[in-house]
Scaffold this active site. Structure first.
Site, PDB file in Angstrom:
ATOM      1  N   LYS A  13       0.820  -1.216   0.000  1.00 48.67           N
ATOM      2  CA  LYS A  13       0.000   0.000   0.000  1.00 48.67           C
ATOM      3  C   LYS A  13       0.855   1.268   0.000  1.00 48.67           C
ATOM      4  CE  LYS A  13      -1.168  -0.087   4.956  1.00 48.67           C
ATOM      5  NZ  LYS A  13       0.060  -0.815   5.287  1.00 48.67           N
ATOM      6  N   ARG A  88      -5.744   2.452  12.231  1.00 42.42           N
ATOM      7  CA  ARG A  88      -5.260   1.086  12.402  1.00 42.42           C
ATOM      8  C   ARG A  88      -5.969   0.369  13.539  1.00 42.42           C
ATOM      9  NH1 ARG A  88       0.002   1.358  10.202  1.00 42.42           N
ATOM     10  NH2 ARG A  88       1.267  -0.509  10.354  1.00 42.42           N
ATOM     11  N   ARG A 127      12.136  -7.880   1.612  1.00 46.11           N
ATOM     12  CA  ARG A 127      12.374  -6.456   1.826  1.00 46.11           C
ATOM     13  C   ARG A 127      13.398  -6.233   2.948  1.00 46.11           C
ATOM     14  NH1 ARG A 127       7.194  -2.897   3.472  1.00 46.11           N
ATOM     15  NH2 ARG A 127       7.576  -3.572   5.605  1.00 46.11           N
ATOM     16  N   ARG A 133      14.996  -2.588   7.705  1.00 46.94           N
ATOM     17  CA  ARG A 133      14.126  -1.934   8.681  1.00 46.94           C
ATOM     18  C   ARG A 133      14.148  -2.716   9.981  1.00 46.94           C
ATOM     19  NH1 ARG A 133       8.111  -0.248   6.712  1.00 46.94           N
ATOM     20  NH2 ARG A 133       7.502  -1.247   8.668  1.00 46.94           N
ATOM     21  N   ARG A 144       3.442  -8.215  13.776  1.00 48.85           N
ATOM     22  CA  ARG A 144       2.742  -7.133  13.073  1.00 48.85           C
ATOM     23  C   ARG A 144       1.533  -7.666  12.315  1.00 48.85           C
ATOM     24  NH1 ARG A 144       7.637  -5.266   9.989  1.00 48.85           N
ATOM     25  NH2 ARG A 144       6.218  -4.204   8.579  1.00 48.85           N
TER      26      ARG A 144
HETATM   27  P1  ADP Z   1       3.717  -1.763   8.177  1.00 43.07           P
HETATM   28  O1  ADP Z   1       2.344  -1.445   7.679  1.00 43.07           O
HETATM   29  O2  ADP Z   1       4.609  -2.340   7.123  1.00 43.07           O
HETATM   30  O3  ADP Z   1       3.737  -2.544   9.446  1.00 43.07           O
HETATM   31  P2  ADP Z   1       4.116   1.066   8.845  1.00 43.07           P
HETATM   32  O4  ADP Z   1       5.251   1.824   8.301  1.00 43.07           O
HETATM   33  O5  ADP Z   1       2.751   1.438   8.410  1.00 43.07           O
HETATM   34  O6  ADP Z   1       4.470  -0.446   8.514  1.00 43.07           O
HETATM   35  O7  ADP Z   1       4.154   1.111  10.457  1.00 43.07           O
HETATM   36  C1  ADP Z   1       5.285   0.734  11.197  1.00 43.07           C
HETATM   37  C2  ADP Z   1       4.995   0.784  12.695  1.00 43.07           C
HETATM   38  O8  ADP Z   1       4.629   2.126  13.081  1.00 43.07           O
HETATM   39  C3  ADP Z   1       3.836  -0.080  13.181  1.00 43.07           C
HETATM   40  O9  ADP Z   1       4.187  -1.411  13.426  1.00 43.07           O
HETATM   41  C4  ADP Z   1       3.415   0.671  14.458  1.00 43.07           C
HETATM   42  O10 ADP Z   1       4.281   0.383  15.527  1.00 43.07           O
HETATM   43  C5  ADP Z   1       3.616   2.127  14.083  1.00 43.07           C
HETATM   44  N1  ADP Z   1       2.378   2.749  13.533  1.00 43.07           N
HETATM   45  C6  ADP Z   1       2.211   3.250  12.281  1.00 43.07           C
HETATM   46  N2  ADP Z   1       0.971   3.743  12.124  1.00 43.07           N
HETATM   47  C7  ADP Z   1       0.319   3.536  13.301  1.00 43.07           C
HETATM   48  C8  ADP Z   1      -1.001   3.792  13.774  1.00 43.07           C
HETATM   49  N3  ADP Z   1      -1.935   4.381  12.994  1.00 43.07           N
HETATM   50  N4  ADP Z   1      -1.314   3.443  15.048  1.00 43.07           N
HETATM   51  C9  ADP Z   1      -0.405   2.858  15.833  1.00 43.07           C
HETATM   52  N5  ADP Z   1       0.845   2.569  15.470  1.00 43.07           N
HETATM   53  C10 ADP Z   1       1.215   2.898  14.212  1.00 43.07           C
END
Ligand code: ADP
Length: 186
Positions: A13, A88, A127, A133, A144
């Site tokens: 996404k 989320r 990745r 990362r 996750r």
């Molecule tokens: P991915 O979708 O690949 O897990 P993201 O870059 O979207 O990666 O998010 C990485 C981390 O950032 C998440 O695992 C979480 O810890 C935090 N995070 C991101 N967006 C949110 C959110 N809306 N609410 C809570 N934690 C978030």
């Protein structure tokens, strides 16, 4: 257009959102990117978020909701946007609904990239080798994914009820997925 992109970690996404936002001139707001930048810069937000992110847990709703509130107050979402990684959780989605209501923002679509768990694990491990990362290790990825299925997937119902949920098959080439997305936003 005002869009939310939904989908598990590794669903692509982020990649799709960046491409679409660039082509359309919309703002792309990735909460993951904002948080990673905050951690790197050592800001207060970054200090609070760091541990949660490293463990593959969600940062507390209050932190992330006030972040979005600030962006809306600053007028950053006034001319078309793609939210990527937010909301989320069900409470985040409900807060967002309220913020949209107060600010007269209409959500056009919640685009869901559908990808199964097996494919996700395969992709993220690939990745991890390239990008390094900190949260791309096998145990953290599994966590996750579990967090996504338990805490994020339920918000699909909310958007289904609002008749804006638009699922797109995500196990295809990036170009084919992009073409499918273009179709639903034009
Ligand atoms: P991915 O979708 O690949 O897990 P993201 O870059 O979207 O990666 O998010 C990485 C981390 O950032 C998440 O695992 C979480 O810890 C935090 N995070 C991101 N967006 C949110 C959110 N809306 N609410 C809570 N934690 C978030």
């Amino acid at each position: 257009m005002n869009l939310i992109f939904l989908g598990p970690p590794g669903s692509g996404k982020g990649t799709q959102a960046v491409r679409l936002a660039k082509e359309k001139g919309w703002v792309h707001l990735s909460t993951g990117d904002v948080l990673r930048a905050a951690v790197k810069a050592g800001t207060e937000l970054g200090k609070q978020a760091d541990g949660f992110m490293t463990r593959g847990e969600l940062v507390p709703d209050e932190l992330i909701v006030s972040l979005i509130e600030e962006k809306i107050a600053a007028g950053e979402l006034a001319n078309g946007f793609i939210l990527d990684g937010f909301p989320r959780t069900v409470p985040q989605a409900k807060s967002l609904d309220e913020m949209f209501g107060k600010n007269k923002i209409k959500l056009d679509k919640a685009i869901l990239l559908d990808v199964g768990d097996e494919e996700i694990l395969k992709r993220i491990m690939g990745r991890a080798e390239k990008e390094g990362r900190a949260d791309d290790t096998p145990d953290v990825v599994r966590n996750r994914l579990k967090v996504y299925r338990e805490q994020t997937q339920p918000i699909e119902n909310l958007y289904r009820e609002q008749s804006v949920l638009t699922p797109i098959p995500g196990e295809d080439t990036p170009d084919n997925i992009y073409a499918a997305i273009l179709k639903v936003v034009s």
